[in-house]
Structure formats: structure tokens, C-alpha cells
Design a protein around this motif. Structure first.
Motif, PDB file in Angstrom:
ATOM      1  N   GLU A 113      46.026  54.976  29.886  1.00 45.25           N
ATOM      2  CA  GLU A 113      45.223  54.559  31.038  1.00 45.25           C
ATOM      3  C   GLU A 113      45.715  53.212  31.569  1.00 45.25           C
ATOM      4  O   GLU A 113      45.792  52.993  32.781  1.00 45.25           O
ATOM      5  N   PHE A 114      46.083  52.310  30.652  1.00 41.92           N
ATOM      6  CA  PHE A 114      46.615  51.006  31.022  1.00 41.92           C
ATOM      7  C   PHE A 114      47.934  51.165  31.773  1.00 41.92           C
ATOM      8  O   PHE A 114      48.141  50.567  32.827  1.00 41.92           O
ATOM      9  N   ASN A 115      48.829  51.978  31.249  1.00 44.07           N
ATOM     10  CA  ASN A 115      50.122  52.199  31.903  1.00 44.07           C
ATOM     11  C   ASN A 115      49.948  52.806  33.289  1.00 44.07           C
ATOM     12  O   ASN A 115      50.650  52.425  34.233  1.00 44.07           O
ATOM     13  N   ASP A 116      49.012  53.740  33.421  1.00 40.12           N
ATOM     14  CA  ASP A 116      48.742  54.325  34.729  1.00 40.12           C
ATOM     15  C   ASP A 116      48.243  53.261  35.709  1.00 40.12           C
ATOM     16  O   ASP A 116      48.636  53.246  36.879  1.00 40.12           O
ATOM     17  N   VAL A 148      49.541  38.525  31.835  1.00 39.11           N
ATOM     18  CA  VAL A 148      49.829  39.888  32.279  1.00 39.11           C
ATOM     19  C   VAL A 148      49.594  40.020  33.779  1.00 39.11           C
ATOM     20  O   VAL A 148      50.406  40.605  34.500  1.00 39.11           O
ATOM     21  N   MET A 149      48.489  39.450  34.254  1.00 38.68           N
ATOM     22  CA  MET A 149      48.183  39.532  35.676  1.00 38.68           C
ATOM     23  C   MET A 149      49.258  38.829  36.504  1.00 38.68           C
ATOM     24  O   MET A 149      49.663  39.324  37.554  1.00 38.68           O
ATOM     25  N   LYS A 150      49.756  37.703  36.020  1.00 37.02           N
ATOM     26  CA  LYS A 150      50.826  36.983  36.716  1.00 37.02           C
ATOM     27  C   LYS A 150      52.094  37.822  36.743  1.00 37.02           C
ATOM     28  O   LYS A 150      52.763  37.919  37.773  1.00 37.02           O
ATOM     29  N   LYS A 151      52.430  38.434  35.620  1.00 33.87           N
ATOM     30  CA  LYS A 151      53.632  39.271  35.575  1.00 33.87           C
ATOM     31  C   LYS A 151      53.508  40.453  36.541  1.00 33.87           C
ATOM     32  O   LYS A 151      54.480  40.828  37.184  1.00 33.87           O
ATOM     33  N   MET A 152      52.305  41.020  36.640  1.00 38.46           N
ATOM     34  CA  MET A 152      52.101  42.111  37.605  1.00 38.46           C
ATOM     35  C   MET A 152      52.305  41.614  39.026  1.00 38.46           C
ATOM     36  O   MET A 152      52.975  42.279  39.830  1.00 38.46           O
ATOM     37  N   ALA A 153      51.736  40.471  39.327  1.00 36.51           N
ATOM     38  CA  ALA A 153      51.829  39.918  40.689  1.00 36.51           C
ATOM     39  C   ALA A 153      53.265  39.551  41.045  1.00 36.51           C
ATOM     40  O   ALA A 153      53.679  39.687  42.197  1.00 36.51           O
ATOM     41  N   ASP A 154      54.019  39.106  40.048  1.00 35.01           N
ATOM     42  CA  ASP A 154      55.397  38.671  40.276  1.00 35.01           C
ATOM     43  C   ASP A 154      56.423  39.792  40.149  1.00 35.01           C
ATOM     44  O   ASP A 154      57.610  39.578  40.372  1.00 35.01           O
ATOM     45  N   ALA A 155      55.960  40.984  39.765  1.00 34.30           N
ATOM     46  CA  ALA A 155      56.882  42.106  39.462  1.00 34.30           C
ATOM     47  C   ALA A 155      57.773  42.429  40.654  1.00 34.30           C
ATOM     48  O   ALA A 155      57.343  42.452  41.800  1.00 34.30           O
ATOM     49  N   ASP A 156      59.011  42.709  40.319  1.00 35.48           N
ATOM     50  CA  ASP A 156      59.975  43.084  41.361  1.00 35.48           C
ATOM     51  C   ASP A 156      60.584  44.453  41.060  1.00 35.48           C
ATOM     52  O   ASP A 156      61.661  44.756  41.524  1.00 35.48           O
ATOM     53  N   GLY A 157      59.881  45.227  40.258  1.00 38.01           N
ATOM     54  CA  GLY A 157      60.386  46.555  39.899  1.00 38.01           C
ATOM     55  C   GLY A 157      61.216  46.561  38.633  1.00 38.01           C
ATOM     56  O   GLY A 157      61.666  47.587  38.194  1.00 38.01           O
ATOM     57  N   PHE A 176      45.016  46.078  39.687  1.00 36.88           N
ATOM     58  CA  PHE A 176      44.751  44.832  38.978  1.00 36.88           C
ATOM     59  C   PHE A 176      43.367  44.820  38.332  1.00 36.88           C
ATOM     60  O   PHE A 176      43.209  44.325  37.218  1.00 36.88           O
ATOM     61  N   VAL A 177      42.386  45.365  39.035  1.00 34.77           N
ATOM     62  CA  VAL A 177      41.011  45.378  38.508  1.00 34.77           C
ATOM     63  C   VAL A 177      40.945  46.216  37.236  1.00 34.77           C
ATOM     64  O   VAL A 177      40.358  45.800  36.233  1.00 34.77           O
ATOM     65  N   LYS A 178      41.533  47.384  37.255  1.00 31.00           N
ATOM     66  CA  LYS A 178      41.513  48.281  36.089  1.00 31.00           C
ATOM     67  C   LYS A 178      42.297  47.676  34.931  1.00 31.00           C
ATOM     68  O   LYS A 178      41.852  47.731  33.777  1.00 31.00           O
ATOM     69  N   VAL A 179      43.449  47.104  35.208  1.00 29.77           N
ATOM     70  CA  VAL A 179      44.264  46.483  34.164  1.00 29.77           C
ATOM     71  C   VAL A 179      43.465  45.384  33.465  1.00 29.77           C
ATOM     72  O   VAL A 179      43.393  45.329  32.232  1.00 29.77           O
ATOM     73  N   LYS A 180      42.848  44.522  34.256  1.00 34.43           N
ATOM     74  CA  LYS A 180      42.060  43.424  33.693  1.00 34.43           C
ATOM     75  C   LYS A 180      40.876  43.960  32.889  1.00 34.43           C
ATOM     76  O   LYS A 180      40.593  43.478  31.788  1.00 34.43           O
ATOM     77  N   SER A 181      40.202  44.962  33.412  1.00 35.90           N
ATOM     78  CA  SER A 181      39.059  45.556  32.728  1.00 35.90           C
ATOM     79  C   SER A 181      39.453  46.150  31.374  1.00 35.90           C
ATOM     80  O   SER A 181      38.766  45.965  30.367  1.00 35.90           O
ATOM     81  N   LEU A 182      40.561  46.861  31.345  1.00 38.52           N
ATOM     82  CA  LEU A 182      41.022  47.468  30.098  1.00 38.52           C
ATOM     83  C   LEU A 182      41.399  46.407  29.064  1.00 38.52           C
ATOM     84  O   LEU A 182      41.101  46.562  27.869  1.00 38.52           O
ATOM     85  N   MET A 183      42.013  45.340  29.509  1.00 35.10           N
ATOM     86  CA  MET A 183      42.371  44.276  28.565  1.00 35.10           C
ATOM     87  C   MET A 183      41.121  43.595  28.017  1.00 35.10           C
ATOM     88  O   MET A 183      41.076  43.259  26.835  1.00 35.10           O
ATOM     89  N   ARG A 184      40.132  43.410  28.858  1.00 37.97           N
ATOM     90  CA  ARG A 184      38.864  42.839  28.371  1.00 37.97           C
ATOM     91  C   ARG A 184      38.221  43.769  27.350  1.00 37.97           C
ATOM     92  O   ARG A 184      37.709  43.331  26.335  1.00 37.97           O
ATOM     93  N   GLU A 185      38.248  45.062  27.650  1.00 36.86           N
ATOM     94  CA  GLU A 185      37.681  46.053  26.735  1.00 36.86           C
ATOM     95  C   GLU A 185      38.384  46.017  25.377  1.00 36.86           C
ATOM     96  O   GLU A 185      37.764  46.245  24.338  1.00 36.86           O
TER      97      GLU A 185
END
Length: 64
Positions: free
Chosen positions: A23-26, A53-62, A33-42
Motif C-alpha cells: 500500500e505504501f509503494n502504491d 521521506v516526504m522531502k525525498k518524495m517532493a524532490d524526486a526526479d524519477g 503524500f497524504v497516504k504516505v504520511k498516514s501509513l508511516m504514522r500508522e
């Protein structure tokens, strides 16, 4: 945390412990971003790691 050497292993292990790895990978693939953060909190991942992790997602270039 030194984000230059962050590989996410702890995050993935904690998500696997709660059976949320796929679910996290999806959510990552969908840039949900909301789901990723929610799963990590869980998974009881600390705030500093979630922020990294959120920064890496925002900075991702593929290449992440």
C-alpha cells in the motif's frame, strides 16, 4: 538523521510489520503524500524520518 545516507530500510521494515508495504509503494508511485504520511504514522515511524521521506518524495526526479 543524515538524509544523505538515508536508504529507507527502517521505514520499509516497519511498514512490512503492519502489512502495509504494498500500500505504501502504491501511494509513493501515485505521489499520494497524504497516504504516505498516514501509513508511516500508522507504522509508528518518527517525525524526523517521516519528514525525510516526504522531502525525498517532493524532490524526486524519477531516480528514487
Amino acid at each position: 538523521m543524515d538524509t544523505a545516507h538515508f536508504d529507507g530500510t527502517l521505514v520499509l521494515e516497519k511498514l512490512a510489520e503492519i502489512n502495509k508495504f504494498d500500500e505504501f509503494n502504491d501511494a509513493i508511485d501515485a505521489d499520494d503524500f497524504v497516504k504516505v504520511k498516514s501509513l508511516m504514522r500508522e507504522a509508528h515511524i518518527d517525525f524526523e524520518t517521516i519528514a525525510a521521506v516526504m522531502k525525498k518524495m517532493a524532490d524526486a526526479d524519477g531516480k528514487h
